[in-house]
Design an enzyme around this catalytic site. Structure first.
Site, PDB file in Angstrom:
ATOM      1  N   ASP A 225     -41.672  17.268  -4.160  1.00  0.00           N
ATOM      2  CA  ASP A 225     -40.521  16.383  -4.234  1.00  0.00           C
ATOM      3  C   ASP A 225     -39.937  16.168  -2.841  1.00  0.00           C
ATOM      4  O   ASP A 225     -39.921  17.078  -2.009  1.00  0.00           O
ATOM      5  CB  ASP A 225     -39.465  17.006  -5.154  1.00  0.00           C
ATOM      6  CG  ASP A 225     -38.261  16.110  -5.350  1.00  0.00           C
ATOM      7  OD1 ASP A 225     -38.409  15.069  -5.997  1.00  0.00           O
ATOM      8  OD2 ASP A 225     -37.175  16.459  -4.831  1.00  0.00           O
ATOM      9  N   GLU A 252     -44.285  13.056  -2.804  1.00  0.00           N
ATOM     10  CA  GLU A 252     -43.470  11.881  -3.115  1.00  0.00           C
ATOM     11  C   GLU A 252     -42.884  11.360  -1.801  1.00  0.00           C
ATOM     12  O   GLU A 252     -41.977  11.956  -1.230  1.00  0.00           O
ATOM     13  CB  GLU A 252     -42.345  12.256  -4.077  1.00  0.00           C
ATOM     14  CG  GLU A 252     -41.399  11.105  -4.353  1.00  0.00           C
ATOM     15  CD  GLU A 252     -39.943  11.560  -4.474  1.00  0.00           C
ATOM     16  OE1 GLU A 252     -39.185  10.832  -5.128  1.00  0.00           O
ATOM     17  OE2 GLU A 252     -39.569  12.596  -3.905  1.00  0.00           O
TER      18      GLU A 252
END
Length: 470
Positions: A225, A252
């Site tokens: 993330d 990401e």
């Protein structure tokens, strides 16, 4: 004796080489499997649906971050860690996490864990002592429970202190690489932001122990993330060769375009060149949006990698939507029309390149639009097609502003028509298809056969057809 020694030596070397080639092939093959993003699902729910998930054809499931977060059950609270050393939050704990892994593994499905390494929670008046006195007292008072949820470490001591964080400052310029990788993600209106971790030696050692503990439990992949907010140096220090071995790791890094966009040059490009991780293919998502919009052309999707509008297939996790898009106001512009999203799924699940991901929501955002999408009839049909043609080559049959058609070796044909009227596409069949064998549309079940040098097939308006060889 010498000739026998040489023969044995070369035989051993040949075995090693063949084994290496097969191991590399299996890694790339595995990365072409369909991933189900069970977004914010309870771990017990994933476990209970293991049979169904496997029967549909998913080979990996990405699940909620396994860590300790607060009692707030909103999805975003899972992305505000309090402690890596234990798993405990609204969606489960270490015990249910392990039970889920075991249930999926028994069906040939692996678990990918969403992980948050950039920051900690904004709570307790923005304290940077984690997990805080109340949590430490709970660890001691309920030691039997917490020892069952422990991944590593000594729960009688604190986890992080103010010396483990960057100075407090909110990112104000997302074009400033320094700010993005050293300051805090803040929400505005006086929000002091998420305490941003300083990758000092202690922090890195804790993160390595965390990842290794998850791997030891049977996790086979990590989604990183907020990867753009971490330096490549930090990433490579934490993801050691032993942790990476046998794992699918992807980051990401949200970008608004391909290689010509500034955020690609600042973040995604350096991430891909500075690590060996994969990444969400946001360049391809942007290309699909441009191709499917009114006035766009499907020719953009014929070979987007060649023009820097998609990531190389071996590094790409492909998708029409991620959880950040509908749940964050700044990214909602990326939401596709439902019919276009269907066509985009046909493209990512029909093409050769990338590991396709299906988003299935549990939050109910946008009037439950993506709830239980993993088992919608069209998604199930496309996963079936993907698995039948997996590993086959790809060749364009035809493309124009409205239509893209391509074949997957001899095993399948994909036709996508974004416009309103029916379109017919010619298959020139010389040595490229099976003769006198049914090609079955995965959606409707309708079939055709090749019995001459030319075959015309119909693609209805605003629809896709995905035929596979029976």
């Amino acid at each position: 004796m010498k000739s026998r020694t040489n023969a044995s030596f070369f035989k051993a070397i040949s075995i090693i080489i063949v084994t290496f080639i097969w191991s590399i092939a299996s890694i790339q093959h595995a990365r072409a499997d369909v991933i189900l993003h069970a977004f914010n699902w309870n771990y017990n729910e994933v476990k209970n649906k293991a049979n169904e998930i496997a029967d549909i054809g998913y080979k990996a499931v990405l699940v909620a971050p396994p860590l300790k977060s607060g009692s707030n059950c909103a999805w975003w609270a899972r992305y505000q860690p309090q402690d890596y050393r234990v798993i405990d939050h609204c969606q489960g704990n270490k015990e249910s996490f392990q039970a889920m892994i075991d249930a999926l593994n028994s069906k040939g499905v692996v678990v990918y864990a969403d992980i948050v390494l950039n920051h900690m929670a904004n709570e307790r008046n923005n304290s940077t002592y984690f997990p805080g006195d109340s949590a430490l007292n709970d660890y001691q008072n309920n030691a039997n429970y917490w020892n069952k949820q422990k991944l590593f470490g000594d729960l009688s001591n604190g986890f992080l202190s103010p010396w483990d964080f960057h100075s407090e400052a909110c990112i104000s310029d997302y074009n400033s690489i320094w700010q993005v990788q050293n300051w805090r993600i803040c929400g505005g209106n006086g929000d002091r932001g998420l305490p941003d971790l300083d990758p000092n030696g202690y922090v890195r050692s804790q993160q390595r122990q965390y990842l290794q503990a998850l791997k030891d439990m049977g996790v086979k992949g990590f989604r990183v993330d907020a990867a753009k907010h971490m330096t490549n140096w930090h990433m490579n220090q934490v993801f050691t060769s032993s942790i990476k071995r046998g794992m699918h790791i992807f980051g990401e890094v949200i970008t608004g375009g391909g290689t010509n966009s500034s955020d690609y040059r600042n973040y995604l490009g350096p991430y891909l060149s500075g690590t060996d991780h994969d990444a969400y293919d946001f360049p391809l998502l942007n290309t699909m949006r441009n191709a499917l919009r009114p006035g766009g052309s499907m020719t953009l999707l014929e070979n987007p990698i060649a023009f820097g509008n998609a990531l190389p297939g071996s590094r790409a996790v492909t998708m029409p939507i991620t959880h950040d898009i509908p749940t964050n106001g700044g990214f909602r512009y990326l939401i596709l029309d439902p019919s276009d999203e269907h066509l985009a799924y046909a493209y990512v699940l029909g093409r050769r390149d990338g590991a396709p991901m299906v988003f299935s929501d549990s939050t109910g955002v946008d009037n439950n639009r993506w709830v239980n999408d993993y088992r919608q009839s069209d998604i199930k049909a496309m996963v079936r097609f993907h698995n039948k043609v997996r590993g086959q080559g790809q060749e364009t049959i035809y493309s124009d502003d409205c239509v893209l058609a391509f074949r997957r070796g001899k095993e399948g044909v994909v036709g996508i028509n974004k416009c309103g009227g029916d379109r017919w596409v010619e298959l020139r069949t010389n040595e490229k298809y099976y003769w006198y064998r049914n090609y079955r549309d995965t959606f409707s079940g309708e079939t055709f056969q090749i019995n001459s040098s030319s075959k015309w097939v119909r693609i209805p308006g605003r629809s896709a057809r995905m035929w596979y060889a029976d």
